[in-house]
Design a protein around this motif. Structure first.
Motif, PDB file in Angstrom:
ATOM      1  N   ARG A 187       0.848  -1.188   0.000  1.00 34.83           N
ATOM      2  CA  ARG A 187       0.000   0.000   0.000  1.00 34.83           C
ATOM      3  C   ARG A 187       0.894   1.251   0.000  1.00 34.83           C
ATOM      4  O   ARG A 187       1.981   1.242   0.575  1.00 34.83           O
ATOM      5  N   PHE A 188       0.370   2.327  -0.602  1.00 33.64           N
ATOM      6  CA  PHE A 188       1.167   3.538  -0.782  1.00 33.64           C
ATOM      7  C   PHE A 188       0.457   4.739  -0.165  1.00 33.64           C
ATOM      8  O   PHE A 188      -0.753   4.914  -0.328  1.00 33.64           O
ATOM      9  N   GLU A 193      -7.497  10.967  -2.630  1.00 35.37           N
ATOM     10  CA  GLU A 193      -8.247   9.712  -2.683  1.00 35.37           C
ATOM     11  C   GLU A 193      -8.563   9.334  -4.126  1.00 35.37           C
ATOM     12  O   GLU A 193      -8.394   8.172  -4.533  1.00 35.37           O
ATOM     13  N   ALA A 194      -9.015  10.303  -4.934  1.00 33.20           N
ATOM     14  CA  ALA A 194      -9.394  10.016  -6.318  1.00 33.20           C
ATOM     15  C   ALA A 194      -8.199   9.592  -7.159  1.00 33.20           C
ATOM     16  O   ALA A 194      -8.346   8.797  -8.101  1.00 33.20           O
ATOM     17  N   GLN A 195      -7.006  10.096  -6.831  1.00 34.58           N
ATOM     18  CA  GLN A 195      -5.820   9.699  -7.587  1.00 34.58           C
ATOM     19  C   GLN A 195      -5.459   8.237  -7.371  1.00 34.58           C
ATOM     20  O   GLN A 195      -4.768   7.648  -8.202  1.00 34.58           O
ATOM     21  N   GLY A 196      -5.905   7.659  -6.266  1.00 33.01           N
ATOM     22  CA  GLY A 196      -5.639   6.252  -6.039  1.00 33.01           C
ATOM     23  C   GLY A 196      -4.664   5.934  -4.929  1.00 33.01           C
ATOM     24  O   GLY A 196      -4.266   4.778  -4.754  1.00 33.01           O
ATOM     25  N   TRP A 197      -4.277   6.955  -4.146  1.00 35.49           N
ATOM     26  CA  TRP A 197      -3.441   6.668  -2.976  1.00 35.49           C
ATOM     27  C   TRP A 197      -4.229   5.830  -1.978  1.00 35.49           C
ATOM     28  O   TRP A 197      -5.437   5.992  -1.828  1.00 35.49           O
ATOM     29  N   ASP A 198      -3.541   4.953  -1.268  1.00 42.36           N
ATOM     30  CA  ASP A 198      -4.210   4.104  -0.279  1.00 42.36           C
ATOM     31  C   ASP A 198      -4.454   4.836   1.033  1.00 42.36           C
ATOM     32  O   ASP A 198      -5.422   4.539   1.734  1.00 42.36           O
ATOM     33  N   PHE A 199      -3.560   5.763   1.375  1.00 45.58           N
ATOM     34  CA  PHE A 199      -3.747   6.500   2.627  1.00 45.58           C
ATOM     35  C   PHE A 199      -3.019   7.828   2.551  1.00 45.58           C
ATOM     36  O   PHE A 199      -2.150   8.047   1.704  1.00 45.58           O
TER      37      PHE A 199
END
Length: 393
Positions: free
Chosen positions: A5-6, A27-33
């Motif tokens: 996870r990134f 969040e929309a870019q796809g980062w996990d946290f």
């Protein structure tokens, strides 16, 4: 094998509305946290860091690092909890010493409820720069950190029931904790640091372990692998499932389109300062092992002796890059093109990490890099096996 996870470092200072707007985009870019450090002040001496690290002509640019201004970490976590739906929230690193364990326990449980169980706290033994200037005393910090976890667990395990417990630091006497567990779960806590006592705490009582790269591992993936093995062994001995634990690291990186550009940026005082301190907790002794004398002496230590409340003498500040050998810079900051950063991180990930967050230092030197950071980071994330970031989000 657990999917890595990134995480992305969120904005920690004013203007608050820009940081708030960035959260749904992260969040929309796809980062996990998203990760928020807990600080009373800058990691740099007064005046060395810019107040605002984003490009002034790009107010919508995602903030890729922190500056010299700091909001409270619990407040940032709360804002992120209500501004996002599924994004993980990480407070890292935070100490449980300047807040009493009972207050920490209540605030952490509150945000756990508020976020729907998405929050994580990575706890360490604190830094003197957070204590002494503000009238706090940092004594027996590891003892107190371990005891704080025991106290918090006691409170979480006994919601609404009076509980008493002897303690050298925080005795409980008919204490009633005012919140239930969230869906039967306590707040997620990870232990930060090195050595057998912290590893034992991580394995026996916490939900995992965290460090920083590369200096926290002395630039050696074998150090990460050994700590992961030790924590898992402590968990097994305590009849806990070691596969349920997470192993996290925050990577100190300086990324640019090319290696030469990144190398040039490392020769800036704002980069030389963390390089001066970041090769392990006891930087002075670590430098000596590598054949170098630390400018602040053999006992120089990031958590124990680093002071940042006063401005550095301007001449000394300008001399910082010359005081830090290139080998030390390489051992404390992962710098280069995305391809080079991936190559440096791969052995650490293979040592057993389940989670990786990034502290990007580039905007400390070049504020024009803010809007291009996500594209460079997408290359790093995909190079380490993750999905490409959605750059148009």
């Amino acid at each position: 094998m657990t999917q890595l996870r990134f995480g992305y470092t969120g904005q920690t200072g004013p203007p608050f509305d820009r940081g708030l707007r960035a959260l749904p985009r992260i969040e929309a870019q796809g980062w996990d946290f998203v990760r928020f450090p807990d600080q009373m002040g800058s990691t740099h001496p007064y005046g060395m860091m810019p107040a605002d690290v984003s490009p002034p002509d790009d107010p919508e640019a995602l903030i890729s690092t922190y500056g010299s201004q700091w909001y409270g970490s619990f407040e940032l976590m709360s804002a992120a909890a209500v501004s996002t739906r599924n994004l993980g929230l990480q407070c890292a690193v935070i100490d449980p010493l300047r807040r009493s364990p009972s207050v920490f326990a209540q605030e952490a449980m509150s945000i756990t409820h508020l976020s729907g169980g998405r929050a994580v706290w990575c706890i360490g033994s604190g830094e003197q720069k957070q204590f002494e200037p503000f009238g706090e005393t940092r004594t027996k910090p590891v003892d107190r950190m371990i005891e704080a976890v025991h106290v918090m667990n006691t409170l979480w395990d006994n919601a609404y029931r009076p509980v008493s417990r002897e303690s050298e630091y925080w005795p409980l006497k008919d204490a009633v904790f005012p919140l239930p567990l969230y869906e039967g779960r306590k707040p997620v806590i990870r232990a930060v640091g090195g050595g057998p006592r912290v590893e034992q705490l991580a394995g026996e009582l916490c939900d995992g372990w965290m460090t920083f790269l590369p200096g926290g591992a002395r630039n050696d993936p074998a150090v990460i692998a050994e700590s992961v093995r030790n924590v898992r062994a402590y968990a097994s001995a305590a009849q806990r499932d070691p596969d349920a634990l997470d192993f996290s690291a925050m990577a100190m990186i300086l990324v640019a389109p090319t290696d030469d550009e990144a190398r040039e940026l490392t020769r800036h005082p704002a980069i030389a300062w963390p390089a001066l301190w970041g090769y392990g907790a006891m930087a002075g002794k670590a430098w000596k092992e590598l054949g170098h004398e630390h400018p602040f002496g053999e006992n120089a230590s990031w958590p124990k002796t680093m002071k940042v409340g006063e401005a550095l003498d301007p001449d000394f500040a300008r001399s910082l890059p010359a005081l830090v050998p290139e080998g030390i810079v390489d051992a404390t900051i992962i710098h280069g093109s995305p391809e080079t950063v991936v190559r440096r991180l791969e052995p650490f990930v293979a040592a057993g990490l389940t989670e990786l967050s990034f502290l990007n230092m580039t905007p400390w030197v070049d504020r024009t890099t803010g809007s291009g950071f996500a594209a460079l980071m997408s290359e790093i994330v995909t190079g380490l096996g993750g999905k490409p970031l959605l750059l148009d989000a």
